[in-house]
Design an enzyme around this catalytic site. Structure first.
Site, PDB file in Angstrom:
ATOM      1  CG  ASP A   7      -1.694   1.201   1.467  1.00 11.42           C
ATOM      2  OD1 ASP A   7      -2.232   1.747   0.484  1.00 11.42           O
ATOM      3  OD2 ASP A   7      -1.789   1.655   2.635  1.00 11.42           O
ATOM      4  CG  ASP A   9      -2.025   7.478   0.503  1.00 10.26           C
ATOM      5  OD1 ASP A   9      -1.009   8.057   0.082  1.00 10.26           O
ATOM      6  OD2 ASP A   9      -3.099   7.427  -0.121  1.00 10.26           O
TER       7      ASP A   9
HETATM    8 MG    MG Z   1      -2.904   3.193   3.477  1.00  7.12          MG
END
Ligand code: MG
Length: 177
Positions: A7, A9
């Protein structure tokens, strides 16, 4: 080779830290909640409701996704994962579709090219639904996602699975996978 989805962010780009920098500058008299005290994945829920609109304005502003700082250790760790050959790393991120002109998509790509290099653009998947993407592991900070590896934050302490404490913890976790 096993596919390792990563991922963006809150895992390799410092979403909350970057928000705080702007928040403190624009609203020096308002409360600041340290990252270690966030109790919800959606950080605006930790703030008084009257600030919701201002928070949203910052996180949807031009350049917000492009100029986030990397999470400490992330860039080196990702490069070493690629060089290592044990996993096939792919960045899997859900863009914020509310950002004007869908800038978030291009800003995320620019960020990846800047910090990791153009070859990682072939390793970038932007999707509204991560469950559609095949992979053996997913490193994510979102507590409710299907996931195997939780990137540690105060708001995901109750989530089970493998846990990556920070990017310097990768060599330890690598051995357990
Ligand atoms: Mg995230």
């Amino acid at each position: 080779m096993r596919k390792l989805l990563i991922d963006m962010d809150g895992v390799i780009s410092d979403y909350y830290g970057s928000f705080l920098e702007i928040w403190k500058k624009e609203y020096p008299d308002r409360i600041v909640i340290p990252a270690s005290e966030l109790k919800d994945f959606y950080m605006e829920k930790s703030y008084p409701e009257e600030y919701a609109e201002d928070i949203r304005r910052i996180t949807t502003s031009v350049g917000f996704f492009r100029y986030m700082a990397p999470i400490s250790g992330a860039v080196l760790a990702l490069k070493s994962i690629l060089a290592d050959g044990k996993f096939d790393p792919v960045i899997c991120t859900t863009p914020d579709t509310h950002v004007d002109g869908q800038l978030c998509w291009s800003e995320k790509a620019e960020w990846i090219e800047h910090y990791l290099g153009a070859e990682w653009l072939k390793r970038l998947i932007q999707t509204a639904d991560k469950t559609m993407i095949r992979g053996d592991f997913l490193i994510d900070d979102k507590p409710v996602h299907w996931r195997r590896i939780v990137f540690d934050h105060s708001y995901n302490q109750d989530t089970s699975g493998y846990r990556l404490m920070n990017w310097f913890d990768w060599p330890r976790l690598r051995e357990t996978l």
